[in-house]
Motif scaffolding. Sequence first.
Motif, short mmCIF file in Angstrom:
data_model
loop_
_atom_site.label_atom_id
_atom_site.label_comp_id
_atom_site.label_asym_id
_atom_site.label_seq_id
_atom_site.Cartn_x
_atom_site.Cartn_y
_atom_site.Cartn_z
N ARG A 1 55.09 45.29 43.94
CA ARG A 1 56.11 45.12 44.96
C ARG A 1 55.85 46.19 46.03
O ARG A 1 55.55 47.33 45.71
CB ARG A 1 57.51 45.30 44.39
N ARG A 2 55.95 45.78 47.27
CA ARG A 2 55.77 46.71 48.39
C ARG A 2 57.15 47.22 48.82
O ARG A 2 58.01 46.43 49.22
CB ARG A 2 55.08 46.02 49.56
N TYR A 3 57.35 48.51 48.71
CA TYR A 3 58.61 49.13 49.14
C TYR A 3 58.37 49.86 50.45
O TYR A 3 57.34 50.53 50.63
CB TYR A 3 59.11 50.11 48.08
N TRP B 1 64.82 53.09 49.95
CA TRP B 1 63.65 52.24 50.12
C TRP B 1 64.02 50.79 49.84
O TRP B 1 64.89 50.51 49.02
CB TRP B 1 62.53 52.69 49.19
N VAL B 2 63.33 49.86 50.53
CA VAL B 2 63.66 48.45 50.45
C VAL B 2 62.45 47.66 49.93
O VAL B 2 61.32 47.88 50.38
CB VAL B 2 64.08 47.91 51.84
N ASP B 3 62.70 46.75 49.00
CA ASP B 3 61.66 45.87 48.48
C ASP B 3 61.27 44.87 49.57
O ASP B 3 62.08 44.04 49.98
CB ASP B 3 62.20 45.14 47.24
N ASP B 4 60.02 44.96 50.02
CA ASP B 4 59.55 44.13 51.13
C ASP B 4 58.70 42.96 50.67
O ASP B 4 58.07 42.28 51.47
CB ASP B 4 58.75 45.00 52.10
N ALA C 1 57.39 54.24 59.74
CA ALA C 1 57.84 53.79 58.43
C ALA C 1 56.82 54.20 57.38
O ALA C 1 55.63 54.39 57.68
CB ALA C 1 58.03 52.27 58.40
N ALA C 2 57.30 54.35 56.16
CA ALA C 2 56.43 54.65 55.02
C ALA C 2 56.45 53.48 54.06
O ALA C 2 57.41 52.71 54.02
CB ALA C 2 56.90 55.93 54.32
N TRP C 3 55.38 53.36 53.27
CA TRP C 3 55.38 52.31 52.26
C TRP C 3 54.73 52.83 50.99
O TRP C 3 54.01 53.83 50.98
CB TRP C 3 54.66 51.05 52.76
N LEU C 4 55.02 52.14 49.89
CA LEU C 4 54.41 52.46 48.61
C LEU C 4 54.39 51.21 47.75
O LEU C 4 55.11 50.23 48.03
CB LEU C 4 55.16 53.60 47.91
#
Length: 255
Positions: A247-249, A229-232, A208-211
Motif C-alpha cells: 500500500r502506498r501511503y 498519512w493516507v492510504d493512496d 509530499a512524502a510517501w512510503l
Amino acid sequence: MTTRDLARRTAADLSALLAADSRAGHAWQQRMWQIVACLCADASDEEALRTARVRFEGLYAAGRDFGDFHLWRTDPQERAAVNERLAALTGRLRDLLHMPPVTLRRARHADAGRVAAIWLAGWRDGHLGNVPDELVAARTPETFRSRAEARVADTTVAEVGGVVGGFIMVARDEVEQVYVDAAFRGDGVADSLLAEAERLVAADGHPAAWLAVVPGNARARRFYERAGWVDDGGFDYVAASVPVPCRRYVKQLKP
C-alpha cells in the motif's frame, strides 16, 4: 513527537479523568492538576519535564504508591474500570517523566551494526507471512548489515539514554525505512523519527512524502494513519528483484 508531547497527551487524558470525579478535591488530585498545568505551560521541554518530575515525585509519601489513590464512582464496575484507567495513566506518566530524552542525529559508520540488528528484527516482525517467500529468503542477516553500511548517509538514528533505539532512511521524497527496537516502542521514539523523516523530505523541497507498507502489517498502518498519512492505493514495490504487493501511503507536508 517529543517526550514532553507524549507526557502532555497523557496528562490531558488524566485531567479529563479527574474532572469527571464526583468527589474531586483530594490533595493528590490537586497536585495532579498542577502537573497537567506545568506540562501544558509555555516552557522548554527540559524545563517543563524537570518541574513536572519534581511535582510528581512530591506525590509520594513514605511507603505510598499510586495504588492508594482512588476515584469514586457509585457503580462498583464503573469504579473498578475508572481506577484501572487511573493506574494505567499515572504509571504511564511516571515512565514518561523519568524516561531519558530522545536525541536525533545523523548516523555514523559505527552505528551500522546496531542499525542492521534493529532493521533485521523489525523487518521480520512486520514482514514474515506478509511478503513472498522469495523475498524472505533473500533478506539474510548479512544483507541487512551490508545495506546498513551502504546507507549511512541516508540514515538518522534516535538515541535514548545513549543507546540507538531506532532509525529512519530517507531518499528524496520517499521515507524508505522506519524501524524501532522493540524495547523502545511506545516511548515516542517512532513518533520522533517519523516527524524527522517528514522534515527531511520537506527540507529537500518536496511537497509530499510517501512510503510503502505491506497490507498485512496492521500495526505499522495504524501508526502511519494516526500520524496523518493516507492510504493512496495498492502497487507493487520491487525489493531484491521481487515484486511485493504494498500500500502506498502519502502525506502532504507544510513548506
